[in-house]
Scaffold this motif. Sequence first.
Motif, mmCIF file in Angstrom:
data_model
loop_
_atom_site.group_PDB
_atom_site.id
_atom_site.type_symbol
_atom_site.label_atom_id
_atom_site.label_comp_id
_atom_site.label_asym_id
_atom_site.label_seq_id
_atom_site.Cartn_x
_atom_site.Cartn_y
_atom_site.Cartn_z
ATOM 1 N N GLU A 1 0.808 -1.216 0.000
ATOM 2 C CA GLU A 1 0.000 0.000 0.000
ATOM 3 C C GLU A 1 0.845 1.271 0.000
ATOM 4 N N VAL A 2 2.130 1.138 0.322
ATOM 5 C CA VAL A 2 3.066 2.265 0.246
ATOM 6 C C VAL A 2 3.746 2.291 -1.122
ATOM 7 N N LEU A 3 4.304 1.157 -1.525
ATOM 8 C CA LEU A 3 5.055 1.111 -2.779
ATOM 9 C C LEU A 3 4.176 1.239 -4.012
ATOM 10 N N ALA B 1 3.319 4.003 -9.004
ATOM 11 C CA ALA B 1 2.327 4.432 -9.993
ATOM 12 C C ALA B 1 2.442 5.924 -10.282
ATOM 13 N N THR B 2 2.612 6.731 -9.239
ATOM 14 C CA THR B 2 2.731 8.178 -9.428
ATOM 15 C C THR B 2 4.009 8.523 -10.187
ATOM 16 N N LEU B 3 5.126 7.891 -9.800
ATOM 17 C CA LEU B 3 6.393 8.178 -10.477
ATOM 18 C C LEU B 3 6.363 7.716 -11.932
ATOM 19 N N CYS C 1 10.920 16.640 -14.758
ATOM 20 C CA CYS C 1 10.524 17.010 -13.398
ATOM 21 C C CYS C 1 11.376 16.320 -12.338
ATOM 22 N N PHE C 2 11.470 16.987 -11.217
ATOM 23 C CA PHE C 2 12.204 16.518 -10.037
ATOM 24 C C PHE C 2 11.181 16.363 -8.924
ATOM 25 N N VAL C 3 11.104 15.171 -8.354
ATOM 26 C CA VAL C 3 10.114 14.865 -7.321
ATOM 27 C C VAL C 3 10.824 14.580 -6.001
ATOM 28 N N ILE C 4 10.354 15.227 -4.946
ATOM 29 C CA ILE C 4 10.930 15.055 -3.615
ATOM 30 C C ILE C 4 9.831 14.676 -2.634
ATOM 31 N N GLU C 5 10.078 13.633 -1.868
ATOM 32 C CA GLU C 5 9.206 13.249 -0.747
ATOM 33 C C GLU C 5 9.903 13.663 0.545
ATOM 34 N N LEU C 6 9.231 14.442 1.375
ATOM 35 C CA LEU C 6 9.906 15.038 2.522
ATOM 36 C C LEU C 6 8.925 15.286 3.665
ATOM 37 N N THR D 1 10.205 25.250 -11.296
ATOM 38 C CA THR D 1 9.001 25.836 -10.710
ATOM 39 C C THR D 1 8.181 24.718 -10.087
ATOM 40 N N LEU D 2 7.466 25.050 -9.012
ATOM 41 C CA LEU D 2 6.614 24.069 -8.353
ATOM 42 C C LEU D 2 5.377 23.809 -9.199
ATOM 43 N N GLU D 3 5.161 22.540 -9.530
ATOM 44 C CA GLU D 3 3.998 22.156 -10.327
ATOM 45 C C GLU D 3 2.864 21.619 -9.455
ATOM 46 N N SER D 4 3.218 20.750 -8.492
ATOM 47 C CA SER D 4 2.204 20.128 -7.637
ATOM 48 C C SER D 4 2.795 19.847 -6.271
ATOM 49 N N ARG D 5 1.929 19.840 -5.267
ATOM 50 C CA ARG D 5 2.340 19.391 -3.931
ATOM 51 C C ARG D 5 1.171 18.643 -3.304
ATOM 52 N N TRP D 6 1.444 17.387 -2.894
ATOM 53 C CA TRP D 6 0.424 16.557 -2.259
ATOM 54 C C TRP D 6 0.903 16.145 -0.872
ATOM 55 N N ALA D 7 -0.030 15.698 -0.062
ATOM 56 C CA ALA D 7 0.320 15.230 1.280
ATOM 57 C C ALA D 7 0.939 13.839 1.251
ATOM 58 N N ASP D 8 0.679 13.075 0.182
ATOM 59 C CA ASP D 8 1.206 11.707 0.087
ATOM 60 C C ASP D 8 1.171 11.262 -1.368
ATOM 61 N N TRP D 9 1.553 10.001 -1.584
ATOM 62 C CA TRP D 9 1.610 9.479 -2.949
ATOM 63 C C TRP D 9 0.238 9.193 -3.528
ATOM 64 N N ASP D 10 -0.798 9.186 -2.696
ATOM 65 C CA ASP D 10 -2.169 9.055 -3.187
ATOM 66 C C ASP D 10 -2.739 10.394 -3.629
ATOM 67 N N ARG D 11 -1.923 11.443 -3.563
ATOM 68 C CA ARG D 11 -2.279 12.791 -4.002
ATOM 69 C C ARG D 11 -3.356 13.427 -3.128
ATOM 70 N N ALA D 12 -3.329 13.103 -1.845
ATOM 71 C CA ALA D 12 -4.222 13.774 -0.906
ATOM 72 C C ALA D 12 -3.835 15.244 -0.803
#
Length: 253
Positions: free
Chosen positions: A27-29, A34-36, A139-144, A222-233
Amino acid sequence: MVDQSRLWDARTAAEYDTPGEGMFAPEVLGPTAATLAGLAAGGSALELAIGTGRVAIALHEAGVAVTGIELSEAMIARLREKVDATEIPVVAGDMTTARAGEGYSLVYLVFNTISNLLTQEEQVECFRNAARHLAPGGCFVIELMVPDLRSLTPGTGGTLEHSEPGYLLVDTYDTLRQVLVSHHVRFDPEVDGSREASIGRTPQRYIWPAELDLMAQLAGFTLESRWADWDRAEFTAESGSHVSVYRLPTLDR
């Protein structure tokens, strides 16, 4: 200066993978890969600090060509037990300077790993190195994580983050330098005596979302999107982490 390659040694690499649980839970991976894969949009991907391949292998299995950069030889060796270099090539080196080609559609950095760089200057260089690897429009994606300084009570500099039989996680904060040190205390719960405990420490430089956005601008993103998690909350003031998508301009801009 902390030698990060010594922190991520053979013992850590051997204990890092928890198949089917925690970071490795489906449920994490699943949402992560999928998003990446969607952001790669049919192109190739580069993972900075690829580690033992937790995300890279899942993304590779989703049909994306993945390359990695990794500082720790022990983590690379653990990855090689699972996939060989023809499937997921890895360049040994620091994510601020190592080069692994160019023309990628996606560069990504997950699970707070940019915080392993302990100065603002190094973190900015990480953005610049990501930009060097990307094709125009990539794009460059960071989880933090988002630092939870509200949990600090007046007069204290630390929090108990986790407690279970045989393990304690205590985080201490240096708010002037934005450094958080996680103290991992392991002990035999059946033994009464402090001499039986062992402790490992991992330092991080935490970054506020607004500071991260400025780092991105310095590297041309430039910032395109920001979500709370990988489910795009939705990301809100109460979110404990975020997934941020930064994009380079295309050639026709």
